[in-house]
Write a protein that holds these residues in place. Sequence first.
Motif, PDB file in Angstrom:
ATOM      1  N   ALA A  89      20.785  -0.561   5.325  1.00 46.88           N
ATOM      2  CA  ALA A  89      19.389  -0.792   4.376  1.00 46.88           C
ATOM      3  C   ALA A  89      19.481  -0.252   2.791  1.00 46.88           C
ATOM      4  O   ALA A  89      19.117  -1.016   2.126  1.00 46.88           O
ATOM      5  CB  ALA A  89      18.392  -0.011   5.168  1.00 46.88           C
TER       6      ALA A  89
ATOM      7  N   ARG B  86      19.047  -2.578  -0.743  1.00 43.59           N
ATOM      8  CA  ARG B  86      17.973  -2.490  -1.709  1.00 43.59           C
ATOM      9  C   ARG B  86      18.337  -3.036  -2.800  1.00 43.59           C
ATOM     10  O   ARG B  86      17.468  -3.474  -3.960  1.00 43.59           O
ATOM     11  CB  ARG B  86      17.971  -0.841  -2.139  1.00 43.59           C
TER      12      ARG B  86
ATOM     13  N   GLU C 297      22.855   2.103  10.445  1.00 38.00           N
ATOM     14  CA  GLU C 297      21.943   1.101   9.961  1.00 38.00           C
ATOM     15  C   GLU C 297      21.362   1.731   8.691  1.00 38.00           C
ATOM     16  O   GLU C 297      21.084   0.631   7.894  1.00 38.00           O
ATOM     17  CB  GLU C 297      20.811   0.987  10.689  1.00 38.00           C
TER      18      GLU C 297
END
Lengths: 84, 84, 154, 154
Positions: D146, D150, D142
């Motif tokens: 993430a 960004r 995960e």
Amino acid sequence: MSIKVLYFASLRETLGYSHETLTLPADISSVGALRSHLASRGGVWEALGEGRNVRAAVNQDMVGPEAPVADRDEVAFFPPVTGG
Amino acid sequence: MSIKVLYFASLRETLGYSHETLTLPADISSVGALRSHLASRGGVWEALGEGRNVRAAVNQDMVGPEAPVADRDEVAFFPPVTGG
Amino acid sequence: MSVSVQEADFDTGAEIAALSAGRDDVGAVATFVGLVRADKLAGSGDSVQAMTLEHYPGMTEKALAAIEAEAGQRWTLLGTRIIHRYGRLLPGQQIVFVGVASPHRGDAFAACEFIMDYLKTRAPFWKKEDTPQGGQWVDAREADDAAAGRWAQG
Amino acid sequence: MSVSVQEADFDTGAEIAALSAGRDDVGAVATFVGLVRADKLAGSGDSVQAMTLEHYPGMTEKALAAIEAEAGQRWTLLGTRIIHRYGRLLPGQQIVFVGVASPHRGDAFAACEFIMDYLKTRAPFWKKEDTPQGGQWVDAREADDAAAGRWAQG
């Protein structure tokens, strides 16, 4: 409608197939519908069922379940990628 | 109190000195006071005056004007760095 | 962990290989190489012809080692390498090498960029450009101060 | 701008040199090398002994070229290079190389990290670890989603 379907990595091993050529019923025109159609074969094919973390590509572009599937397309199913 | 003072880059060229050894009056005990003392020589030494963009190091650590200067210290004045 | 300040050029491939040589816990090596650009000079058709880097022997090594040590405190690093050249360099030639090895890429990237930002504002090097009009000291850039300021801890 | 998907190893020094060869406008080359780690396996004293990388020939090259093109639209780049290996690799061996050349370091660092983050979530590679208990597919992280998130543009 005739399409080619590819399977990769853990999904390929679970299904026991790396690829197949399929003639699809006319009512199956999206990636999501194709996936449900394949999962409905039961047994190992439930690895493609709802809730399983499976990604898809059509003609080598990653797509979501709503993406259309057309005659002669190359559709691929695979687990989330882990390269790099 | 005897100290060594070094000058670098454009400041070295302006002053015409790369280093000097100085005996300091007892009331000069900070980098800022030393800098004012040197600037008060006038002429090219005004390059060390207030408002000029000059950095300082004591014993090879970059410091602000409040940093103390002690006997046998190595003090350096130079323009902002431009390496990398 | 090692720092070199030298006139000689460096071998980026060998430096990168050394950062993971003989170990099997390095998953990520992030590196940076800075080179001399033949920038056009303001107000003329001329370009930078060469660059001379002056430094403060002794303080340079001390400043670079301190930057390296600070990076090692902030991130999980398995190796770092900083090489900075001084003397006369031509456009296209290498100036600086920073290499960082870590188990993971996030730490390697962050530490490598941190070291470059701090090096740009804290290591005592000064560049003088050779131009057809003579030597000209390079001005410090406010953008470099801003880049270093990003890493300040609250 | 170039992408290679290959079984063979690569020469980081030569790849970095090629990114600025024959030009004098490159000021910054940021690179990343990813390597196989011999991680300890959960619940046993054993470590990863090797790794086999499977990929989707055709799509892989297309995905990497798209990532490279997107980086070129977001930042001022003078050259990019992506190499990703497949097949069987041992701990300590190189998996992936990303190199980015730019006039300035900010663009080079950002583009290099962007390419790695997107590659981790969009390029069709899958890792299988060889362990004393047999092959084991690596789960997607995960944290990688993430990291890629960004870069989403608002």
